[in-house]
Design a protein around this motif. Structure first.
Motif, short mmCIF file in Angstrom:
data_model
loop_
_atom_site.label_atom_id
_atom_site.label_comp_id
_atom_site.label_asym_id
_atom_site.label_seq_id
_atom_site.Cartn_x
_atom_site.Cartn_y
_atom_site.Cartn_z
N LEU A 1 0.71 -1.40 0.55
CA LEU A 1 -0.06 0.44 0.19
C LEU A 1 0.28 1.22 0.78
CD1 LEU A 1 -3.44 0.21 2.00
CD2 LEU A 1 -1.75 2.62 1.25
N THR A 2 0.56 1.98 -1.04
CA THR A 2 1.42 3.61 -0.50
C THR A 2 0.26 4.12 -0.92
OG1 THR A 2 1.51 3.60 -3.50
CG2 THR A 2 2.97 2.78 -2.25
N LEU A 3 0.98 6.03 -0.81
CA LEU A 3 0.33 7.14 -0.32
C LEU A 3 0.56 7.97 -0.71
CD1 LEU A 3 -0.18 7.79 2.98
CD2 LEU A 3 -1.69 6.04 3.23
N ALA A 4 -0.47 9.06 -1.05
CA ALA A 4 0.74 10.31 -0.80
C ALA A 4 -0.50 11.75 -0.73
CB ALA A 4 0.82 10.61 -1.96
N THR A 5 -0.57 12.63 0.33
CA THR A 5 -1.09 13.57 -0.22
C THR A 5 -0.39 14.84 -0.01
OG1 THR A 5 -2.76 14.53 1.37
CG2 THR A 5 -0.72 13.64 2.54
N ASP A 6 -1.25 16.04 -0.53
CA ASP A 6 -0.78 17.31 -0.59
C ASP A 6 -2.01 18.35 -0.31
OD1 ASP A 6 1.87 19.00 -2.04
OD2 ASP A 6 0.57 19.49 -3.14
N PRO A 7 -1.19 19.80 -0.05
CA PRO A 7 -2.21 20.38 0.33
C PRO A 7 -2.37 21.50 -0.71
CG PRO A 7 -0.43 20.98 1.40
CD PRO A 7 -0.52 19.57 1.08
N ALA A 8 -3.61 21.86 -1.09
CA ALA A 8 -3.54 22.65 -2.54
C ALA A 8 -2.83 24.07 -1.76
CB ALA A 8 -5.32 23.44 -2.58
N SER A 9 -2.69 24.54 -1.21
CA SER A 9 -1.32 25.63 -0.66
C SER A 9 -0.74 25.50 0.38
CB SER A 9 -2.46 26.97 -1.28
OG SER A 9 -1.59 28.34 -0.32
N PRO A 10 -0.17 25.94 0.45
CA PRO A 10 0.86 25.85 2.06
C PRO A 10 0.38 26.91 2.93
CG PRO A 10 2.59 27.28 0.29
CD PRO A 10 0.89 26.77 -0.73
N ASP A 11 -0.57 27.72 2.31
CA ASP A 11 -0.82 28.79 3.48
C ASP A 11 -2.54 28.29 4.45
OD1 ASP A 11 1.34 30.13 2.67
OD2 ASP A 11 -0.76 31.61 1.19
N ARG A 12 -2.69 26.73 3.61
CA ARG A 12 -4.21 26.55 4.67
C ARG A 12 -3.30 25.05 4.39
NH1 ARG A 12 -8.50 29.30 3.52
NH2 ARG A 12 -9.97 26.86 3.63
N PRO A 13 -4.19 24.74 5.69
CA PRO A 13 -4.22 23.18 6.56
C PRO A 13 -4.70 22.03 4.78
CG PRO A 13 -5.93 23.82 6.84
CD PRO A 13 -5.41 25.36 6.57
N ASN A 14 -3.88 21.07 5.49
CA ASN A 14 -4.82 19.83 4.60
C ASN A 14 -6.11 19.54 5.00
OD1 ASN A 14 -5.21 18.26 2.48
ND2 ASN A 14 -2.90 16.95 2.50
N GLU A 15 -7.36 19.46 4.04
CA GLU A 15 -8.65 19.51 5.17
C GLU A 15 -8.69 17.56 4.07
OE1 GLU A 15 -10.43 23.48 5.50
OE2 GLU A 15 -10.57 22.60 4.07
N ASP A 16 -7.83 16.93 3.32
CA ASP A 16 -7.73 15.91 2.98
C ASP A 16 -7.16 15.01 4.84
OD1 ASP A 16 -9.25 15.87 0.91
OD2 ASP A 16 -7.32 15.36 -0.32
N PHE A 17 -7.66 13.63 5.06
CA PHE A 17 -7.13 12.31 5.73
C PHE A 17 -7.68 10.94 4.45
CE2 PHE A 17 -7.45 8.95 8.31
CZ PHE A 17 -6.90 9.20 9.58
N VAL A 18 -6.08 10.61 4.78
CA VAL A 18 -5.97 9.08 4.76
C VAL A 18 -4.83 7.93 5.56
CG1 VAL A 18 -4.15 9.30 3.24
CG2 VAL A 18 -4.87 7.68 2.82
N GLY A 19 -5.85 7.13 5.98
CA GLY A 19 -5.02 6.12 7.08
C GLY A 19 -5.72 4.54 7.06
N VAL A 20 -3.88 3.86 7.48
CA VAL A 20 -4.40 2.56 6.59
C VAL A 20 -4.37 2.15 8.04
CG1 VAL A 20 -3.02 3.29 4.72
CG2 VAL A 20 -1.94 2.50 6.31
N THR A 21 -4.56 0.46 8.16
CA THR A 21 -4.29 -0.45 8.98
C THR A 21 -3.68 -2.03 8.26
OG1 THR A 21 -6.62 -1.72 9.34
CG2 THR A 21 -6.34 0.81 10.50
N SER A 22 -3.47 -3.03 8.79
CA SER A 22 -3.58 -4.01 8.13
C SER A 22 -4.40 -4.68 7.25
CB SER A 22 -3.27 -5.56 8.97
OG SER A 22 -3.90 -5.52 10.39
N GLY A 23 -5.53 -4.29 7.02
CA GLY A 23 -6.92 -5.11 6.45
C GLY A 23 -7.58 -3.41 5.63
N ALA A 24 -7.29 -2.63 6.32
CA ALA A 24 -8.68 -1.42 5.37
C ALA A 24 -7.44 0.12 5.32
CB ALA A 24 -9.41 -1.10 6.91
N VAL A 25 -8.56 0.59 4.42
CA VAL A 25 -7.79 2.30 4.38
C VAL A 25 -8.92 3.29 3.96
CG1 VAL A 25 -6.76 3.26 2.67
CG2 VAL A 25 -6.59 0.88 2.48
#
Length: 273
Positions: A3-27
């Protein structure tokens, strides 16, 4: 499995409002519904807090229970509500909300859930992958954004039209005939789209926030198969780089109208074989 993942905010001036997390059997992937600065929400914590808190709560639930995914989402929304219902006005129409996309692997199946416009792609080896998304948000939005789409991004007129659009969409959120998202109403979880695919058929699966899926569903620069091949070859960060290049190529939305010039972009690729 890998499993590979990446996230990138729209702007460095605002917090990233996406979330991604994993366990051994779920994303789990959430895309918080961001709003322009100055618009009221009734919540002192903000959209990024909501997405992180609901996402981490959902991950904890999926590691502890084999209950249906929609039931786990119901429990998680209730938990997050309990964390701020005494400090925030959760009846406010702008109360923070988020899309939800989930995958859970069992011995026999890959189970999925989508609520609102994040995307799941499942590759079973056919010519075209299976694409899972909840289009109720898009079907509602397209009825109300003609003015917004006709204006140039970054102008005062566009900013004001965006505010009007958001106010209109708030009136359709979590209502019959509108669209459904995770917010302060646990009953919205029952409106999720869910299903499963036999585990032995699945080669890989991807989860995308709409900031990452826009390469295909907004910009039309790749088919879903091409997007999945790009993910496989260059990884989630490579996909996001392609999205950013397309955004910079059309900074004012002249050729690809959109209410956000740049958006938080998150992608996860789960490879089984």
């Amino acid at each position: 499995m890998r499993l590979t993942l990446a996230t990138d905010p729209a702007s460095p001036d605002r917090p990233n409002e996406d979330f991604v997390g994993v366990t051994s059997g779920a994303v789990v992937l959430l895309d918080g519904a961001g709003v322009p600065s100055g618009m009221e929400s009734g919540c002192s914590h903000g959209v990024a807090w909501y997405a992180r808190t609901l996402g981490s709560t959902l991950l904890a639930e999926v590691t502890q229970s084999a209950a249906p995914l929609a039931e786990l989402l119901t429990r998680s929304i209730k938990t997050v509500v309990s964390l701020h219902d005494f400090t925030c006005d959760l009846s406010h129409p702008g109360t923070p909300s988020a899309t939800v996309a989930m995958l859970r692997r069992t011995d026999d199946a890959l189970e999925w859930l989508v609520l609102a416009d994040s995307v799941i792609i499942i590759d079973t080896g056919t010519a075209e992958p299976t694409v899972l998304s909840d289009d109720r948000l898009e079907r509602t939005g397209v009825l109300h954004r003609t003015e917004l789409d006709a204006l140039t991004n970054g102008t005062p007129e566009h900013s004001e039209a965006l505010r009007r659009y958001i106010e209109i969409m708030r009136g359709h959120r979590n209502r019959e005939g509108g669209f459904w998202v995770a917010s302060a109403d646990p009953l919205a979880a029952a409106r999720s789209l869910t299903g499963s695919v036999p585990a032995e058929r699945v080669r890989s699966a991807a989860l995308l926030s709409d900031g990452a899926s826009r390469l295909t569903d907004l910009f039309g620069l790749a088919t879903w198969r091409q997007l999945l091949d790009l993910l496989t070859r260059d990884g989630p960060q490579g996909l996001i780089a392609q999205v950013r290049a397309a955004e910079h190529d059309d900074p004012y939305g002249s050729h690809r109208p959109r209410h956000k010039t740049h958006d938080d972009a998150t992608a996860a690729l789960w490879t089984f074989r």
